[in-house]
Write an enzyme that holds these catalytic residues in place. Structure first.
Site, PDB file in Angstrom:
ATOM      1  N   ARG A  83      14.094  31.886 -27.965  1.00  0.00           N
ATOM      2  CA  ARG A  83      12.395  31.167 -28.310  1.00  0.00           C
ATOM      3  C   ARG A  83      11.546  32.062 -29.023  1.00  0.00           C
ATOM      4  O   ARG A  83      10.714  32.365 -29.648  1.00  0.00           O
ATOM      5  CB  ARG A  83      11.958  29.952 -27.038  1.00  0.00           C
TER       6      ARG A  83
ATOM      7  N   LYS B 268      25.206  10.435 -20.981  1.00  0.00           N
ATOM      8  CA  LYS B 268      23.895   9.302 -21.383  1.00  0.00           C
ATOM      9  C   LYS B 268      23.881   8.761 -22.667  1.00  0.00           C
ATOM     10  O   LYS B 268      23.129   9.080 -23.307  1.00  0.00           O
ATOM     11  CB  LYS B 268      23.606   9.299 -20.196  1.00  0.00           C
TER      12      LYS B 268
ATOM     13  N   GLY C  77      19.559  20.405 -26.693  1.00  0.00           N
ATOM     14  CA  GLY C  77      19.386  22.118 -25.649  1.00  0.00           C
ATOM     15  C   GLY C  77      20.651  22.526 -25.377  1.00  0.00           C
ATOM     16  O   GLY C  77      21.642  23.424 -25.373  1.00  0.00           O
TER      17      GLY C  77
ATOM     18  N   GLY D   8      14.159  17.948 -26.435  1.00  0.00           N
ATOM     19  CA  GLY D   8      13.441  17.022 -26.270  1.00  0.00           C
ATOM     20  C   GLY D   8      12.738  16.115 -27.530  1.00  0.00           C
ATOM     21  O   GLY D   8      12.846  14.863 -28.302  1.00  0.00           O
TER      22      GLY D   8
HETATM   23  P1  ADP Z   1      22.020  17.684 -25.433  1.00  0.00           P
HETATM   24  O1  ADP Z   1      21.101  18.592 -24.406  1.00  0.00           O
HETATM   25  O2  ADP Z   1      22.686  18.226 -26.661  1.00  0.00           O
HETATM   26  O3  ADP Z   1      21.150  16.883 -26.325  1.00  0.00           O
HETATM   27  P2  ADP Z   1      22.738  15.959 -23.576  1.00  0.00           P
HETATM   28  O4  ADP Z   1      22.336  16.378 -22.555  1.00  0.00           O
HETATM   29  O5  ADP Z   1      23.116  14.828 -24.131  1.00  0.00           O
HETATM   30  O6  ADP Z   1      23.047  17.067 -24.751  1.00  0.00           O
HETATM   31  O7  ADP Z   1      24.411  16.401 -22.175  1.00  0.00           O
HETATM   32  C1  ADP Z   1      24.739  17.420 -21.249  1.00  0.00           C
HETATM   33  C2  ADP Z   1      25.491  17.087 -20.742  1.00  0.00           C
HETATM   34  O8  ADP Z   1      26.519  16.153 -21.388  1.00  0.00           O
HETATM   35  C3  ADP Z   1      26.654  18.076 -20.019  1.00  0.00           C
HETATM   36  O9  ADP Z   1      26.018  18.656 -19.045  1.00  0.00           O
HETATM   37  C4  ADP Z   1      28.025  17.707 -20.398  1.00  0.00           C
HETATM   38  O10 ADP Z   1      28.284  18.259 -19.095  1.00  0.00           O
HETATM   39  C5  ADP Z   1      27.591  16.384 -20.552  1.00  0.00           C
HETATM   40  N1  ADP Z   1      29.237  15.702 -20.437  1.00  0.00           N
HETATM   41  C6  ADP Z   1      29.789  15.501 -22.000  1.00  0.00           C
HETATM   42  N2  ADP Z   1      30.465  14.874 -21.814  1.00  0.00           N
HETATM   43  C7  ADP Z   1      30.716  14.465 -20.535  1.00  0.00           C
HETATM   44  C8  ADP Z   1      32.074  13.803 -20.010  1.00  0.00           C
HETATM   45  N3  ADP Z   1      32.907  13.598 -20.382  1.00  0.00           N
HETATM   46  N4  ADP Z   1      31.153  13.066 -18.848  1.00  0.00           N
HETATM   47  C9  ADP Z   1      30.875  13.665 -17.621  1.00  0.00           C
HETATM   48  N5  ADP Z   1      29.836  14.395 -18.654  1.00  0.00           N
HETATM   49  C10 ADP Z   1      29.766  14.991 -19.749  1.00  0.00           C
HETATM   50 MG    MG Z   2      20.313  18.512 -22.546  1.00  0.00          MG
END
Ligand code: ADP
Ligand code: MG
Length: 399
Positions: free
Chosen positions: A40, A202, A355, A378
């Protein structure tokens, strides 16, 4: 409305002026208090260089962590200022330790200070409440305001939103401009086919993104644990997989509404638990064993997702395909990163937001192979939801 950027300002508006620049130096620190990842900080260097080359003095504001409106040594920006100094060997970087704004203002007037880094904005009372008095005081630190903190633009704080009303001109920095350009173009005028890849834990946190993207994309590929909520909606056994029971109805509705645009995994990599010693295996999506969980997308899904990506001219990715922090469940995520890198090579625009997805891409050594990796987790999510980012809205419109 397009926002004015530093590049819209004539050089005379910069020479000898104090440019107050809000950056996002909210970096991870190591246990012994040094900067663990300076991505960053590096991302803000082009704006700093641009301003310095035109003879402006650069005054930097940033937050770090979540201190509660008072100084907390663990969240001092001092190590960040030190790293910045290393990255700018030709400049005198002055760190103002005091949170007394009068002292800070004094430091901004010292002609030998090329770059002045102020202490954590979240040490200040009124930052997070966007107090007008604080915003006006911060405005005295500069003769113009540049917001380069895309990662903090979704928060209406005194140093991101408030100050932009009192320090004029108020324009976007080069990083902010780049973020808005890439994400904005994907949403408004994408080269088609436009494929979005969504994953992560989620569905609840991403439902607004799905809603906003669905009418805009040609294909929406869904992986991650999020897919399991859709599986449940389709009546599949999901075993111990992460499923959001209260979102199943919504997933059902999305499946029926989106038709062929929605592509769900056809197979899943399953295991009884993350640290099970049994080698993981893949099963059809409709056959997840009762006592196991899906931790990654399977090879057949990888192949179909990668072929959709290969045929796309714009690819937007948010959220890992599996528990990528835990090999071997990183295979699906790595495959998507590779497919996107290859797509970039064949002329597609590839964008990574989020992230964890950005971390996965960096870990695979492929950050440089993407057209754009957003620095805002975010903020990029809110942008993709179609929301107005207050830190952006407060900037001057382009004439
Ligand atoms: P980003 O930060 O890229 O927006 P998220 O925070 O929404 O992504 O999601 C990341 C998390 O989702 C990771 O910690 C990963 O371990 C979890 N994850 C992805 N697939 C699965 C799964 N099948 N079961 C449990 N956790 C999962
Ligand atoms: Mg995340």
């Amino acid at each position: 409305m397009t926002k004015a950027t530093v590049r819209d300002l004539p050089d005379e508006a910069l020479r000898g002026r104090r440019a107050l620049v809000r950056v996002d130096f909210n970096v991870p620190l190591s246990a012994h208090g040094t900067v663990a990842d300076d991505t960053r900080i590096r991302a803000a260097l082009p704006t700093i260089a641009y301003l310095r080359e035109r003879g402006a003095r650069v005054i930097l504001l940033s937050h770090l962590g979540r201190p509660k409106a008072r100084p907390e040594p663990a969240f001092s920006l001092e190590p960040v200022a030190r790293r910045l100094g290393d990255l700018l060997p030709d400049h005198a970087v002055c760190f103002v330790e005091s949170t007394d704004t009068d002292e800070a203002i004094k430091a901004t007037h010292v002609a030998t200070n090329d770059v002045v880094m102020l202490e954590n904005t979240r040490f200040l009372e009124g930052e997070e409440t966007n107090d007008e008095r604080l915003a006006r005081t911060l405005a005295e630190l500069g003769d113009l305001f540049v917001n380069d903190a895309f990662g903090a633009a979704h928060r209406a704080h005194a140093s991101t939103e408030g100050v932009a009303h009192w320090c004029k001109p108020a324009v976007a920095g080069l990083l902010m401009e780049r973020e808005l350009e890439f994400l904005g173009r994907a949403l408004e005028h994408p080269a088609r086919p436009f494929v979005a890849v969504l994953g992560g834990a989620k569905i609840s946190g991403k439902i607004d993104v799905i809603e906003h993207l669905l009418p805009r994309v040609d294909r929406l590929l869904i992986g991650g644990a999020m897919a399991c909520t859709f599986f449940r909606a389709m009546g599949f056994e999901t075993g111990r997989s992460l499923v959001e029971g209260d979102r199943v109805e919504m997933a059902k509705e999305l499946v029926s509404r989106s038709g062929a645009a929605l592509l769900l995994p056809s197979d899943a990599v399953v295991a009884p638990s993350l640290d099970s010693t049994r080698p993981p295996r893949s099963v059809p999506a409709a056959a997840i064993p009762r006592d196991e969980a899906m931790f990654d997308i399977g090879p057949e899904t990888v192949a179909s997702f990668c072929s959709a990506i290969a045929g796309a001219r714009t690819v937007l990715w948010n959220g890992p395909m599996g528990v990528f922090e835990h090999p071997p469940f990183d295979a699906g995520t790595r495959a998507i990163a590779k497919a996107m890198a290859a797509a970039t090579g064949s002329g597609a625009t590839t964008i990574v937001g989020g992230g964890d997805s950005a971390a996965a891409v960096a870990e695979a050594g492929l950050a440089g192979a993407m057209s754009h990796v957003s620095t805002g987790g975010g903020a990029s999510l809110e942008f993709l939801e179609g929301r107005v980012l207050p830190g952006v809205a407060a900037l001057d419109d382009r004439a």
